[in-house]
Scaffold this active site. Structure first.
Site, PDB file in Angstrom:
ATOM      1  N   HIS A  50      -2.427  -9.472   6.782  1.00 42.14           N
ATOM      2  CA  HIS A  50      -3.642 -10.159   7.212  1.00 42.14           C
ATOM      3  C   HIS A  50      -3.493 -11.659   6.954  1.00 42.14           C
ATOM      4  O   HIS A  50      -2.568 -12.095   6.262  1.00 42.14           O
ATOM      5  CB  HIS A  50      -4.882  -9.609   6.473  1.00 42.14           C
ATOM      6  CG  HIS A  50      -4.858  -9.782   4.994  1.00 42.14           C
ATOM      7  ND1 HIS A  50      -4.692  -8.753   4.101  1.00 42.14           N
ATOM      8  CD2 HIS A  50      -5.009 -10.897   4.239  1.00 42.14           C
ATOM      9  CE1 HIS A  50      -4.720  -9.209   2.867  1.00 42.14           C
ATOM     10  NE2 HIS A  50      -4.905 -10.509   2.918  1.00 42.14           N
TER      11      HIS A  50
HETATM   12  P1  TYD Z   1      -6.632  -5.545   0.881  1.00 39.45           P
HETATM   13  O1  TYD Z   1      -6.981  -6.989   0.862  1.00 39.45           O
HETATM   14  O2  TYD Z   1      -6.560  -4.832   2.184  1.00 39.45           O
HETATM   15  O3  TYD Z   1      -5.277  -5.307   0.075  1.00 39.45           O
HETATM   16  P2  TYD Z   1      -3.812  -5.859   0.408  1.00 39.45           P
HETATM   17  O4  TYD Z   1      -3.958  -7.130   1.133  1.00 39.45           O
HETATM   18  O5  TYD Z   1      -3.148  -6.012  -0.914  1.00 39.45           O
HETATM   19  O6  TYD Z   1      -3.105  -4.841   1.230  1.00 39.45           O
HETATM   20  O7  TYD Z   1      -7.696  -4.810  -0.055  1.00 39.45           O
HETATM   21  C1  TYD Z   1      -7.683  -3.403  -0.274  1.00 39.45           C
HETATM   22  C2  TYD Z   1      -9.129  -2.945  -0.432  1.00 39.45           C
HETATM   23  O8  TYD Z   1      -9.744  -3.561  -1.559  1.00 39.45           O
HETATM   24  C3  TYD Z   1      -9.984  -3.271   0.788  1.00 39.45           C
HETATM   25  O9  TYD Z   1     -10.851  -2.191   1.007  1.00 39.45           O
HETATM   26  C4  TYD Z   1     -10.782  -4.469   0.354  1.00 39.45           C
HETATM   27  C5  TYD Z   1     -10.899  -4.295  -1.157  1.00 39.45           C
HETATM   28  N1  TYD Z   1     -10.964  -5.566  -1.910  1.00 39.45           N
HETATM   29  C6  TYD Z   1     -12.136  -5.921  -2.548  1.00 39.45           C
HETATM   30  O10 TYD Z   1     -13.163  -5.209  -2.490  1.00 39.45           O
HETATM   31  N2  TYD Z   1     -12.171  -7.078  -3.252  1.00 39.45           N
HETATM   32  C7  TYD Z   1     -11.093  -7.896  -3.340  1.00 39.45           C
HETATM   33  O11 TYD Z   1     -11.158  -8.967  -4.006  1.00 39.45           O
HETATM   34  C8  TYD Z   1      -9.874  -7.534  -2.671  1.00 39.45           C
HETATM   35  C9  TYD Z   1      -8.653  -8.417  -2.726  1.00 39.45           C
HETATM   36  C10 TYD Z   1      -9.851  -6.350  -1.971  1.00 39.45           C
END
Ligand code: TYD
Length: 133
Positions: A50
């Site tokens: 992302h």
């Molecule tokens: P995501 O950002 O998709 O993880 P990565 O980029 O490491 O693959 O986040 C995973 C899940 O956690 C998603 O449902 C969003 C949630 N999340 C939060 O609620 N708060 C946060 O600060 C972060 C970073 C993620």
């Protein structure tokens, strides 16, 4: 501006061990509103995929190592995070993917805003379209 920018934090350690300091608006170039950390990630399960519209972040691998692919829509660079006091800036509108996590990897991320799903661009084609507008 270069796609890959590092922030070197001072290590004030001595014979008792390491001590690394991050300070908002000083060596971290923003007010820190949130931190999160990732551990127990699998070497063969990449994450991220992302970009953020506005969020500024700095990522530190405070234990172990992992790789991060950075992509600003024009060029891509892959970097290795393997020093606990060397942080990688993740600016807005940079697509990023983390992979090749070592078993012991702990990735600590400092962010200048609270979590906001609307700030995410999770579709690569959308990212490319916005970036070239
Ligand atoms: P995501 O950002 O998709 O993880 P990565 O980029 O490491 O693959 O986040 C995973 C899940 O956690 C998603 O449902 C969003 C949630 N999340 C939060 O609620 N708060 C946060 O600060 C972060 C970073 C993620």
């Amino acid at each position: 501006m270069s796609l890959v920018e590092w922030i070197q934090l001072p290590n004030l350690g001595d014979h008792r061990g390491a001590l690394v300091v991050a300070e908002a608006d000083k060596n971290i170039p923003f007010e820190i509103k949130r931190l999160y950390y990732i551990f127990g990630a699998q070497p063969d399960l990449p994450r991220g995929f992302h970009a953020h519209k506005e969020l500024q972040q700095v990522a530190f691998c405070i234990q172990g190592n992992c790789k991060m692919l950075m992509d600003n829509g024009i060029k891509k660079e892959e970097v290795l995070l393997n020093q606990s006091n060397k942080g990688l800036k993740i600016p807005p509108m940079v697509w990023h993917e983390m992979h090749d996590f070592s078993q012991d990897c702990i990735l600590l991320v400092l962010a200048n805003e609270h979590y906001d799903e609307f700030d995410y661009i999770r579709n690569y084609e959308d990212f490319k379209m916005r970036g070239t507008k």
